[in-house]
Design an enzyme around this catalytic site. Structure first.
Site, PDB file in Angstrom:
ATOM      1  N   LYS A  33      42.451 -31.211  48.007  1.00 60.24           N
ATOM      2  CA  LYS A  33      43.835 -30.902  47.644  1.00 60.24           C
ATOM      3  C   LYS A  33      44.693 -30.884  48.899  1.00 60.24           C
ATOM      4  O   LYS A  33      44.331 -30.270  49.905  1.00 60.24           O
ATOM      5  CB  LYS A  33      43.941 -29.540  46.959  1.00 60.24           C
ATOM      6  N   LYS A  63      53.985 -29.289  43.128  1.00 59.85           N
ATOM      7  CA  LYS A  63      54.681 -28.367  42.220  1.00 59.85           C
ATOM      8  C   LYS A  63      56.149 -28.777  42.035  1.00 59.85           C
ATOM      9  O   LYS A  63      57.079 -27.979  42.212  1.00 59.85           O
ATOM     10  CB  LYS A  63      54.594 -26.931  42.723  1.00 59.85           C
ATOM     11  N   LEU A  64      56.365 -30.013  41.665  1.00 60.35           N
ATOM     12  CA  LEU A  64      57.722 -30.543  41.556  1.00 60.35           C
ATOM     13  C   LEU A  64      58.523 -29.832  40.474  1.00 60.35           C
ATOM     14  O   LEU A  64      58.014 -29.518  39.401  1.00 60.35           O
ATOM     15  CB  LEU A  64      57.667 -32.034  41.240  1.00 60.35           C
ATOM     16  N   ASP A  66      62.756 -30.162  39.182  1.00 56.87           N
ATOM     17  CA  ASP A  66      64.125 -30.643  39.386  1.00 56.87           C
ATOM     18  C   ASP A  66      64.610 -31.194  38.059  1.00 56.87           C
ATOM     19  O   ASP A  66      63.917 -31.075  37.032  1.00 56.87           O
ATOM     20  CB  ASP A  66      64.151 -31.734  40.475  1.00 56.87           C
ATOM     21  N   ILE A  67      65.776 -31.815  38.066  1.00 54.92           N
ATOM     22  CA  ILE A  67      66.246 -32.461  36.850  1.00 54.92           C
ATOM     23  C   ILE A  67      65.310 -33.628  36.519  1.00 54.92           C
ATOM     24  O   ILE A  67      64.624 -34.160  37.392  1.00 54.92           O
ATOM     25  CB  ILE A  67      67.700 -32.948  36.965  1.00 54.92           C
ATOM     26  N   THR A  70      65.268 -36.963  38.599  1.00 46.35           N
ATOM     27  CA  THR A  70      64.748 -36.819  39.958  1.00 46.35           C
ATOM     28  C   THR A  70      63.228 -36.691  39.950  1.00 46.35           C
ATOM     29  O   THR A  70      62.540 -37.299  40.776  1.00 46.35           O
ATOM     30  CB  THR A  70      65.381 -35.593  40.638  1.00 46.35           C
ATOM     31  N   THR A 116      49.030 -18.091  40.815  1.00 45.71           N
ATOM     32  CA  THR A 116      47.989 -17.057  40.854  1.00 45.71           C
ATOM     33  C   THR A 116      48.284 -15.958  41.863  1.00 45.71           C
ATOM     34  O   THR A 116      47.585 -14.948  41.889  1.00 45.71           O
ATOM     35  CB  THR A 116      46.626 -17.689  41.177  1.00 45.71           C
ATOM     36  N   ARG A 179      37.336 -17.195  44.346  1.00 46.01           N
ATOM     37  CA  ARG A 179      36.796 -16.586  45.555  1.00 46.01           C
ATOM     38  C   ARG A 179      35.335 -16.222  45.345  1.00 46.01           C
ATOM     39  O   ARG A 179      34.996 -15.572  44.348  1.00 46.01           O
ATOM     40  CB  ARG A 179      37.564 -15.292  45.913  1.00 46.01           C
ATOM     41  N   GLN A 188      45.960 -13.882  46.868  1.00 44.41           N
ATOM     42  CA  GLN A 188      45.677 -14.113  45.459  1.00 44.41           C
ATOM     43  C   GLN A 188      45.509 -12.780  44.734  1.00 44.41           C
ATOM     44  O   GLN A 188      44.908 -11.844  45.252  1.00 44.41           O
ATOM     45  CB  GLN A 188      44.405 -14.952  45.289  1.00 44.41           C
TER      46      GLN A 188
END
Length: 238
Positions: A33, A63-64, A66-67, A70, A116, A179, A188
């Site tokens: 990631k 984590k987008l 917007d409108i 976009t 989280t 974890r 977290q």
């Protein structure tokens, strides 16, 4: 031994540190990631190198939000890099726009439910409607999946409830906040062990600091991999 259900978060400062960590982990980890923290440190370049030159799978955690236009344009641009997962916020208009942007590609759009690191006090401070986090996560997961998301991001503590939703059939559940027993929780607040997360129906777990902060990252990853296939990770009625 590797298992693509384990995704290692490359939450390190730059590309060089990221490449060094992947070198240490070697063939024990196949899925990484890359998030916002790495974006200005060459995150997209690292994603491309790991994918094209090393055959790794890549989860781009942006984590987008917007409108719609976009978001659609941003996802269309990202989808050209042949990555595997991309996160957007789980609002239905965002999810629908992201799916439009990813049309014709293999990019999976994952919807964020509630981070989280947040608890009810945090939601109150942000003027989020009343209700337990569990109920709100279920509701957001259901609406995001109904809008076309390929899966959701949720804490391990809500995984079993999301897996039971009709909308979640054949969809992905990916969980940060995992974890190993005895590990520092950091920031977290809603966590579980790797074995518990897998037992609750999670498809992929995301682990960062317990691996890259370890004295021996490869050994730390291998311990998590072993726990993921332990008897404690067996799903009821599986």
């Amino acid at each position: 031994m590797s298992d693509e259900r384990l995704i290692v978060a490359l939450d390190v400062p730059n590309v060089l540190d990221g490449l060094e960590l992947t070198r240490q982990l070697g063939d024990s980890v196949d899925f990484y990631k890359i998030g916002l923290g790495m974006l200005t440190g060459g995150g997209l370049a690292l994603a491309n190198e790991l994918k094209s030159e090393h055959g790794k799978r890549i989860f781009l955690d942006m984590k987008l939000f917007d409108i719609g236009a976009t978001v659609e344009a941003a996802v269309r641009g990202i989808s050209q890099f042949d990555l595997d997962f991309l996160t957007v916020h789980g609002d239905p208009h965002v999810v629908r726009a992201a799916k439009e942007g990813a049309a014709g590609t293999d990019l999976n759009i994952l919807a964020v439910t509630i981070l989280t690191s947040l608890d009810r006090d945090d939601l109150d401070a942000s003027c989020i409607k009343a209700g337990s986090i569990t109920d709100l996560v279920q509701e957001r997961a259901g609406t995001a999946l109904a809008a076309g998301a390929d899966g959701v991001i949720a804490s391990p503590q809500e995984a079993a409830l999301i897996r039971a939703l009709p909308e979640a059939e054949c969809k992905l559940i990916v969980t940060p906040g995992v974890r190993p027993a005895g590990a520092d929780l950091g920031d977290q607040k809603r966590v579980a062990t790797p074995a518990q997360a897998i037992a609750d129906g999670v498809d992929h777990i995301v682990v960062g600091r317990p691996i890259w902060q370890a004295a021996d990252p490869r050994a730390a990853a291998q311990a998590i991999l072993a726990e993921m296939v332990s008897p404690q990770a067996a799903r009821p009625n599986a």
